[in-house]
Design an enzyme around this catalytic site. Structure first.
Site, PDB file in Angstrom:
ATOM      1  N   LYS A 113      10.963   2.522   3.593  1.00 41.13           N
ATOM      2  CA  LYS A 113      11.184   3.539   2.566  1.00 41.13           C
ATOM      3  C   LYS A 113      12.622   3.510   2.041  1.00 41.13           C
ATOM      4  O   LYS A 113      12.864   3.804   0.875  1.00 41.13           O
ATOM      5  CB  LYS A 113      10.799   4.918   3.087  1.00 41.13           C
ATOM      6  N   LYS A 195      -6.182  -5.302   1.274  1.00 43.23           N
ATOM      7  CA  LYS A 195      -7.036  -4.137   1.452  1.00 43.23           C
ATOM      8  C   LYS A 195      -7.159  -3.331   0.162  1.00 43.23           C
ATOM      9  O   LYS A 195      -6.242  -3.297  -0.646  1.00 43.23           O
ATOM     10  CB  LYS A 195      -6.425  -3.215   2.529  1.00 43.23           C
ATOM     11  N   LYS A 198      -4.663   2.538  -2.826  1.00 37.24           N
ATOM     12  CA  LYS A 198      -4.543   3.590  -3.829  1.00 37.24           C
ATOM     13  C   LYS A 198      -3.683   3.178  -5.007  1.00 37.24           C
ATOM     14  O   LYS A 198      -3.907   3.583  -6.128  1.00 37.24           O
ATOM     15  CB  LYS A 198      -3.888   4.828  -3.204  1.00 37.24           C
TER      16      LYS A 198
END
Ligand code: TRP
Length: 337
Positions: A113, A195, A198
């Protein structure tokens, strides 16, 4: 015998997709009869990366609605929003005194992050695993259904719990990641790359909120090729993925038909027609997603009802949380009144 306590948190970013459904939510639904379950929307956590809250409130309610539409029963589980349970914040405060800057800086999610938002390396980001530990320990949960990427956060939660227990007395059982791992299905994006997710290409992810025609369009665009060259060929990832999806939403007969077509040839030509397979998959997918989508939409259109549900969830969660917190205060000696 008392049921074991299960807890998991859901981040309110983005729309839920098929990977979330088969990877997580379907497991939650199974757990709700066997365990005492706490499921919550982690809206405090989302402030560490999304300080702008314009859309947050709606996303939180949508996630609650989608989870119920997938089969979570708010009568059976405590389904709540993190910020409605202030006890978590107090436990977070105590745990912060037992967690060290060095270990927090070393966690991979923190380092990721920092790389993604170098201009906003806030203390909440650093102590994200401490808040997550508080989420879990506040209910003295022992089983935490999460994916592999959460292993490190769980290990830290165990460390904080052990430190607390060692210093102030045995309050917390140690929590472990938990899944019905016999069937952790991995669903790839419809292009076969990685995968289903979102945030990446929206056209390769099937969302539970997608309309019928959009589902059809996405499935028909899924990557295929000219077909196998010999019977019993090895399936490439993107073809295997179509079969995986079919196994999840179509009847066994249908899957068998296309398996047979894949494995048979007629006069040297393979029989399978991926166009036909995708058409069938698209229809079965529409039938699968439609009731979930419409249930979720109905719930979102009835905000009053949704609020009632999360209030009920918060009541249940606070009951358990305040019991833990009073043990915690007592053991630290912070119980003056
Ligand atoms: N960190 C989790 C995620 O990124 C979300 C989360 C927050 C969570 N608190 C939790 C998961 C407690 C399990 C238990 O998905």
């Amino acid at each position: 015998m008392e049921k074991e306590i299960v807890l998991s948190g859901i981040r309110p970013t983005g729309f839920l997709h098929l990977g979330n459904y088969f990877g997580a939510m379907r497991n939650y639904v199974r757990m709700q009869d066997e365990y005492q379950c706490y499921f919550f929307v982690a809206n405090w956590h989302s402030l560490t990366t999304h300080p702008d809250t314009k859309e947050l409130q709606q996303s939180v309610l949508r996630v609650v609605a989608e989870n119920i539409a997938c089969g979570l029963d708010p009568e059976k589980v405590a389904l709540y929003v993190q910020s409605d349970v202030p006890e978590i914040a107090e436990l977070y405060l105590y745990l912060n005194m037992l967690s060290y800057k060095g270990e927090l800086e070393k966690t991979t999610t923190f380092k990721d992050k920092v790389r993604m938002q170098p201009d906003n390396v806030n203390a909440g980001l650093l102590t994200y695993p401490v808040l997550q530990a508080a989420d879990i320990l506040i209910h003295r949960a022992v089983k935490v259904p999460v994916g592999k990427d959460q292993e490190q956060n769980l290990e830290m939660a165990r460390n904080f719990a052990e430190r607390f227990n060692y210093r102030y007395g045995d309050i917390f059982p140690l929590p472990y990641a938990f899944n019905y791992n016999s069937e952790l299905v991995k669903i790839l994006g419809l292009d076969g790359n990685g995968k289903m997710s979102k945030s990446e290409n929206q056209m390769t992810t099937l969302f539970l909120a997608d309309e019928d025609d959009l589902i059809r369009k996405k499935v028909m665009k899924a990557k295929t090729d000219q077909g196998p060259l010999t019977p019993h060929a090895v399936k490439p990832d993107y073809i295997e993925n179509l079969f995986t999806l079919m196994k999840l939403v179509s009847t066994p007969d249908t899957v068998q038909k296309f398996e047979d077509d894949f494995n048979n040839s007629s006069e040297g030509n393979c029989i399978i027609r991926y166009g036909d397979m995708k058409k069938q998959l698209a229809e079965d997918m529409v039938q699968f997603i439609r009731p979930i989508r419409s249930h979720a939409t109905d719930l979102q259109n009835n905000k009053e009802h949704l609020i009632k549900i999360i209030r009920q969830g918060a009541d249940k969660a606070r009951q358990s949380a305040s019991q833990t917190l009073s043990l915690v205060r007592k053991s630290i000696g912070m119980d003056y009144l």
